[in-house]
Design a protein around this motif. Structure first.
Motif, PDB file in Angstrom:
ATOM      1  N   GLU A  24     -39.530  51.365 -34.531  1.00 41.80           N
ATOM      2  CA  GLU A  24     -38.537  50.366 -34.919  1.00 41.80           C
ATOM      3  C   GLU A  24     -38.468  49.184 -33.965  1.00 41.80           C
ATOM      4  O   GLU A  24     -38.214  48.053 -34.399  1.00 41.80           O
ATOM      5  CB  GLU A  24     -37.159  51.019 -35.037  1.00 41.80           C
ATOM      6  N   SER A  50     -33.226  46.427 -47.968  1.00 44.25           N
ATOM      7  CA  SER A  50     -33.975  47.321 -48.853  1.00 44.25           C
ATOM      8  C   SER A  50     -33.684  48.793 -48.582  1.00 44.25           C
ATOM      9  O   SER A  50     -34.155  49.663 -49.318  1.00 44.25           O
ATOM     10  CB  SER A  50     -35.487  47.071 -48.701  1.00 44.25           C
ATOM     11  N   LYS A  51     -32.894  49.081 -47.536  1.00 45.70           N
ATOM     12  CA  LYS A  51     -32.585  50.478 -47.208  1.00 45.70           C
ATOM     13  C   LYS A  51     -31.679  51.070 -48.279  1.00 45.70           C
ATOM     14  O   LYS A  51     -30.812  50.394 -48.845  1.00 45.70           O
ATOM     15  CB  LYS A  51     -31.891  50.554 -45.844  1.00 45.70           C
ATOM     16  N   ASP A 110     -33.669  43.801 -40.499  1.00 44.90           N
ATOM     17  CA  ASP A 110     -33.635  42.380 -40.868  1.00 44.90           C
ATOM     18  C   ASP A 110     -33.388  41.479 -39.670  1.00 44.90           C
ATOM     19  O   ASP A 110     -33.824  40.323 -39.652  1.00 44.90           O
ATOM     20  CB  ASP A 110     -32.551  42.123 -41.921  1.00 44.90           C
ATOM     21  N   ALA A 133     -40.350  45.251 -39.694  1.00 42.08           N
ATOM     22  CA  ALA A 133     -39.885  44.364 -40.756  1.00 42.08           C
ATOM     23  C   ALA A 133     -39.347  45.117 -41.962  1.00 42.08           C
ATOM     24  O   ALA A 133     -38.434  44.631 -42.651  1.00 42.08           O
ATOM     25  CB  ALA A 133     -41.019  43.429 -41.182  1.00 42.08           C
ATOM     26  N   ASP A 134     -39.882  46.303 -42.237  1.00 43.09           N
ATOM     27  CA  ASP A 134     -39.429  47.062 -43.406  1.00 43.09           C
ATOM     28  C   ASP A 134     -38.166  47.870 -43.123  1.00 43.09           C
ATOM     29  O   ASP A 134     -37.572  48.444 -44.042  1.00 43.09           O
ATOM     30  CB  ASP A 134     -40.531  47.999 -43.893  1.00 43.09           C
ATOM     31  N   GLU A 135     -37.728  47.904 -41.867  1.00 45.63           N
ATOM     32  CA  GLU A 135     -36.555  48.678 -41.479  1.00 45.63           C
ATOM     33  C   GLU A 135     -35.390  47.791 -41.029  1.00 45.63           C
ATOM     34  O   GLU A 135     -34.226  48.141 -41.234  1.00 45.63           O
ATOM     35  CB  GLU A 135     -36.916  49.625 -40.322  1.00 45.63           C
ATOM     36  N   PRO A 149     -27.356  49.387 -46.406  1.00 44.72           N
ATOM     37  CA  PRO A 149     -28.184  48.172 -46.289  1.00 44.72           C
ATOM     38  C   PRO A 149     -27.381  46.999 -45.738  1.00 44.72           C
ATOM     39  O   PRO A 149     -26.219  46.796 -46.093  1.00 44.72           O
ATOM     40  CB  PRO A 149     -28.615  47.915 -47.740  1.00 44.72           C
ATOM     41  N   ARG A 152     -29.642  46.569 -40.380  1.00 52.38           N
ATOM     42  CA  ARG A 152     -30.490  47.327 -41.282  1.00 52.38           C
ATOM     43  C   ARG A 152     -30.990  46.459 -42.441  1.00 52.38           C
ATOM     44  O   ARG A 152     -30.270  45.596 -42.956  1.00 52.38           O
ATOM     45  CB  ARG A 152     -29.729  48.545 -41.831  1.00 52.38           C
ATOM     46  N   SER A 153     -32.223  46.725 -42.838  1.00 47.41           N
ATOM     47  CA  SER A 153     -32.827  45.972 -43.934  1.00 47.41           C
ATOM     48  C   SER A 153     -32.017  46.129 -45.221  1.00 47.41           C
ATOM     49  O   SER A 153     -31.462  47.193 -45.492  1.00 47.41           O
ATOM     50  CB  SER A 153     -34.262  46.457 -44.168  1.00 47.41           C
TER      51      SER A 153
END
Length: 213
Positions: free
Chosen positions: A130, A97-98, A175, A171-173, A102, A94-95
């Motif tokens: 995803e 940024s979550k 890594d 990419a936003d979800e 995270p 998981r990113s």
């Protein structure tokens, strides 16, 4: 109709000017307390709306995602286990940024069931968003986890499918991603590996039971 989603607005109707001022002051203070307690912000134009459900998984309302999480309302989620033809399972990291878990390793694809969406449609959407996978036809449901504090009060419908990759990771979800054998995952879950999300460890234990039945 009764709403189960907290609305911190107090109507001001039919009062004298002084009473209105006092009521407005009280309402302002109430909103501030509610915002602090539930971390509620002004509605966003593209905020994620989720279906709120009762103890039997019947939809009873819709509410913004951040309010659902802050107040512990029961809602729905999907997790999809993607195996390759050799039997390895793909896990996503998981990113960072979550807002939840995270940097932890999680199910191949997962997400909330949006308002006015069913489990199957949500599973297909999460695969597409995803992993970049366009799944043809229905996807196989395995079992459903009941809501509890460990999984964030979610009914979790678990699916299984086969795909050898490669994947286009969101990419936003996500890594990173990698393949793991069931034996490797068994060892990590048995050791209560803190780099795995609590929900994944819970569903993997259930998957082992369901797949051997």
């Amino acid at each position: 109709m009764l709403s189960y989603c907290p609305r911190p607005l107090i109507p001001i109707i039919g009062l004298t000017e002084m009473a209105k001022w006092r009521r407005a002051s009280a309402a302002k203070a109430y909103r501030k307390r509610t915002i602090r307690r539930h971390k509620i912000m002004k509605p966003l134009p593209h905020q994620e709306l989720l279906a709120i459900v009762d103890q039997d998984d019947n939809v009873i309302d819709t509410c913004a995602r951040h309010i659902v999480h802050a107040t512990g309302l029961m809602h729905r989620a999907v997790h999809i286990l993607v195996f390759d033809e050799s039997g390895r399972l793909f896990l996503q990291k998981r990113s960072m940024s979550k807002d939840l878990n995270p940097g932890l390793w999680d199910t191949s694809a997962a997400g909330h069931v949006d308002a006015h969406e069913d489990y199957d449609a949500s599973a297909l959407r999460e695969l597409r968003e995803e992993l970049g996978v366009e799944h043809d036809g229905p996807i196989a449901p395995m079992f459903k986890l009941q809501p509890n504090l460990e999984n964030g009060m979610e009914f979790v419908q678990v699916y299984q499918t086969t795909h050898n990759g490669p994947f286009v990771l969101a990419a936003d979800e996500i890594d990173a991603g990698d393949w793991f054998t069931p034996d490797e995952i068994d060892a990590r879950v048995e050791a209560d590996d803190l780099e795995l999300t609590p929900t994944f460890k819970m569903l993997w234990r259930h998957w082992g039971t369901a797949s051997s039945a």
